[in-house]
Write a protein that holds these residues in place. Sequence first.
Motif, PDB file in Angstrom:
ATOM      1  N   ASP A  22       5.788   3.391  -5.409  1.00 50.27           N
ATOM      2  CA  ASP A  22       4.772   3.918  -4.492  1.00 50.27           C
ATOM      3  C   ASP A  22       4.274   2.827  -3.550  1.00 50.27           C
ATOM      4  OD1 ASP A  22       4.908   6.430  -5.680  1.00 50.27           O
ATOM      5  OD2 ASP A  22       3.243   6.008  -7.053  1.00 50.27           O
ATOM      6  N   LYS A  23       4.042   1.634  -4.085  1.00 46.64           N
ATOM      7  CA  LYS A  23       3.576   0.514  -3.265  1.00 46.64           C
ATOM      8  C   LYS A  23       4.606   0.148  -2.206  1.00 46.64           C
ATOM      9  CE  LYS A  23       0.767  -1.564  -6.883  1.00 46.64           C
ATOM     10  NZ  LYS A  23       0.626  -2.713  -7.781  1.00 46.64           N
ATOM     11  N   THR A  24       5.876   0.107  -2.627  1.00 45.82           N
ATOM     12  CA  THR A  24       6.955  -0.234  -1.700  1.00 45.82           C
ATOM     13  C   THR A  24       7.079   0.820  -0.612  1.00 45.82           C
ATOM     14  OG1 THR A  24       8.141  -1.357  -3.467  1.00 45.82           O
ATOM     15  CG2 THR A  24       9.422  -0.740  -1.525  1.00 45.82           C
ATOM     16  N   THR A  25       7.018   2.081  -1.001  1.00 42.02           N
ATOM     17  CA  THR A  25       7.116   3.179  -0.034  1.00 42.02           C
ATOM     18  C   THR A  25       5.962   3.128   0.954  1.00 42.02           C
ATOM     19  OG1 THR A  25       8.231   4.560  -1.679  1.00 42.02           O
ATOM     20  CG2 THR A  25       7.232   5.691   0.194  1.00 42.02           C
ATOM     21  N   ARG A  26       4.759   2.904   0.448  1.00 38.56           N
ATOM     22  CA  ARG A  26       3.583   2.834   1.327  1.00 38.56           C
ATOM     23  C   ARG A  26       3.712   1.680   2.306  1.00 38.56           C
ATOM     24  NH1 ARG A  26      -0.662  -0.142   0.484  1.00 38.56           N
ATOM     25  NH2 ARG A  26      -0.357  -0.249  -1.760  1.00 38.56           N
ATOM     26  N   ALA A  27       4.136   0.525   1.809  1.00 39.04           N
ATOM     27  CA  ALA A  27       4.283  -0.653   2.674  1.00 39.04           C
ATOM     28  C   ALA A  27       5.356  -0.412   3.731  1.00 39.04           C
ATOM     29  CB  ALA A  27       4.639  -1.875   1.838  1.00 39.04           C
ATOM     30  N   ALA A  28       6.467   0.198   3.335  1.00 40.91           N
ATOM     31  CA  ALA A  28       7.552   0.476   4.278  1.00 40.91           C
ATOM     32  C   ALA A  28       7.092   1.450   5.359  1.00 40.91           C
ATOM     33  CB  ALA A  28       8.761   1.042   3.540  1.00 40.91           C
ATOM     34  N   ARG A  29       6.347   2.466   4.970  1.00 38.07           N
ATOM     35  CA  ARG A  29       5.841   3.435   5.958  1.00 38.07           C
ATOM     36  C   ARG A  29       4.867   2.779   6.929  1.00 38.07           C
ATOM     37  NH1 ARG A  29       5.277   8.466   1.917  1.00 38.07           N
ATOM     38  NH2 ARG A  29       7.391   9.243   2.200  1.00 38.07           N
ATOM     39  N   GLU A  30       4.016   1.903   6.410  1.00 35.98           N
ATOM     40  CA  GLU A  30       3.080   1.201   7.290  1.00 35.98           C
ATOM     41  C   GLU A  30       3.835   0.343   8.301  1.00 35.98           C
ATOM     42  OE1 GLU A  30       0.371  -0.978   4.814  1.00 35.98           O
ATOM     43  OE2 GLU A  30      -0.571   0.838   4.036  1.00 35.98           O
ATOM     44  N   ILE A  31       4.860  -0.348   7.838  1.00 35.41           N
ATOM     45  CA  ILE A  31       5.659  -1.193   8.729  1.00 35.41           C
ATOM     46  C   ILE A  31       6.344  -0.334   9.786  1.00 35.41           C
ATOM     47  CG2 ILE A  31       7.727  -2.633   8.846  1.00 35.41           C
ATOM     48  CD1 ILE A  31       6.881  -3.730   6.051  1.00 35.41           C
ATOM     49  N   MET A  32       6.956   0.769   9.358  1.00 32.18           N
ATOM     50  CA  MET A  32       7.650   1.643  10.311  1.00 32.18           C
ATOM     51  C   MET A  32       6.683   2.265  11.310  1.00 32.18           C
ATOM     52  SD  MET A  32      10.729   3.436   8.134  1.00 32.18           S
ATOM     53  CE  MET A  32       9.647   4.276   6.997  1.00 32.18           C
ATOM     54  N   ASP A  33       5.489   2.640  10.847  1.00 33.49           N
ATOM     55  CA  ASP A  33       4.483   3.197  11.756  1.00 33.49           C
ATOM     56  C   ASP A  33       4.046   2.160  12.784  1.00 33.49           C
ATOM     57  OD1 ASP A  33       4.620   5.608  10.445  1.00 33.49           O
ATOM     58  OD2 ASP A  33       2.758   5.332   9.314  1.00 33.49           O
ATOM     59  N   ASP A  34       3.836   0.923  12.337  1.00 32.20           N
ATOM     60  CA  ASP A  34       3.446  -0.154  13.256  1.00 32.20           C
ATOM     61  C   ASP A  34       4.536  -0.415  14.294  1.00 32.20           C
ATOM     62  OD1 ASP A  34       1.061  -0.442  11.911  1.00 32.20           O
ATOM     63  OD2 ASP A  34       1.688  -2.235  10.801  1.00 32.20           O
ATOM     64  N   GLU A  35       5.783  -0.456  13.824  1.00 35.15           N
ATOM     65  CA  GLU A  35       6.895  -0.691  14.749  1.00 35.15           C
ATOM     66  C   GLU A  35       7.037   0.452  15.742  1.00 35.15           C
ATOM     67  OE1 GLU A  35      10.197  -1.282  12.114  1.00 35.15           O
ATOM     68  OE2 GLU A  35       9.743  -3.416  11.854  1.00 35.15           O
ATOM     69  N   SER A  36       6.829   1.658  15.276  1.00 31.87           N
ATOM     70  CA  SER A  36       6.920   2.829  16.153  1.00 31.87           C
ATOM     71  C   SER A  36       5.836   2.779  17.230  1.00 31.87           C
ATOM     72  CB  SER A  36       6.781   4.105  15.321  1.00 31.87           C
ATOM     73  OG  SER A  36       6.792   5.230  16.138  1.00 31.87           O
ATOM     74  N   GLU A  37       4.630   2.419  16.832  1.00 34.51           N
ATOM     75  CA  GLU A  37       3.528   2.316  17.796  1.00 34.51           C
ATOM     76  C   GLU A  37       3.791   1.209  18.804  1.00 34.51           C
ATOM     77  OE1 GLU A  37       0.067   3.069  19.838  1.00 34.51           O
ATOM     78  OE2 GLU A  37       1.136   4.289  18.365  1.00 34.51           O
ATOM     79  N   THR A  38       4.311   0.083  18.356  1.00 28.16           N
ATOM     80  CA  THR A  38       4.651  -1.025  19.254  1.00 28.16           C
ATOM     81  C   THR A  38       5.724  -0.593  20.250  1.00 28.16           C
ATOM     82  OG1 THR A  38       4.110  -2.634  17.541  1.00 28.16           O
ATOM     83  CG2 THR A  38       5.492  -3.402  19.346  1.00 28.16           C
ATOM     84  N   ARG A  39       6.731   0.110  19.759  1.00 31.03           N
ATOM     85  CA  ARG A  39       7.822   0.590  20.615  1.00 31.03           C
ATOM     86  C   ARG A  39       7.294   1.584  21.648  1.00 31.03           C
ATOM     87  NH1 ARG A  39      11.041   1.415  16.793  1.00 31.03           N
ATOM     88  NH2 ARG A  39      10.392   3.525  16.296  1.00 31.03           N
ATOM     89  N   ARG A  40       6.391   2.475  21.216  1.00 27.75           N
ATOM     90  CA  ARG A  40       5.813   3.466  22.123  1.00 27.75           C
ATOM     91  C   ARG A  40       5.018   2.787  23.248  1.00 27.75           C
ATOM     92  NH1 ARG A  40       1.342   5.545  23.407  1.00 27.75           N
ATOM     93  NH2 ARG A  40       0.148   4.447  21.835  1.00 27.75           N
TER      94      ARG A  40
END
Length: 60
Positions: A22-40
């Motif tokens: 769960d911790k790994t999944t949460r951290a991965a989602r946070e990273i992907m969300d941050d990268e997506s926002e940066t890309r946008r």
Amino acid sequence: MQKLTIKDLENAGVQRKETALDKTTRAAREIMDDESETRRRKTERLRRARLQYQVQEGKG
């Protein structure tokens, strides 16, 4: 005293501990969300720059 079941705990509002997965999944989602926002934001900035360049080229 009566033994508690998982259903009793769920009904009581007691949350289970966060597992390593769960911790790994949460951290991965946070990273992907941050990268997506940066890309946008980068795409928006580049789009504005391109449109501004096209307007200037049209007037020149």
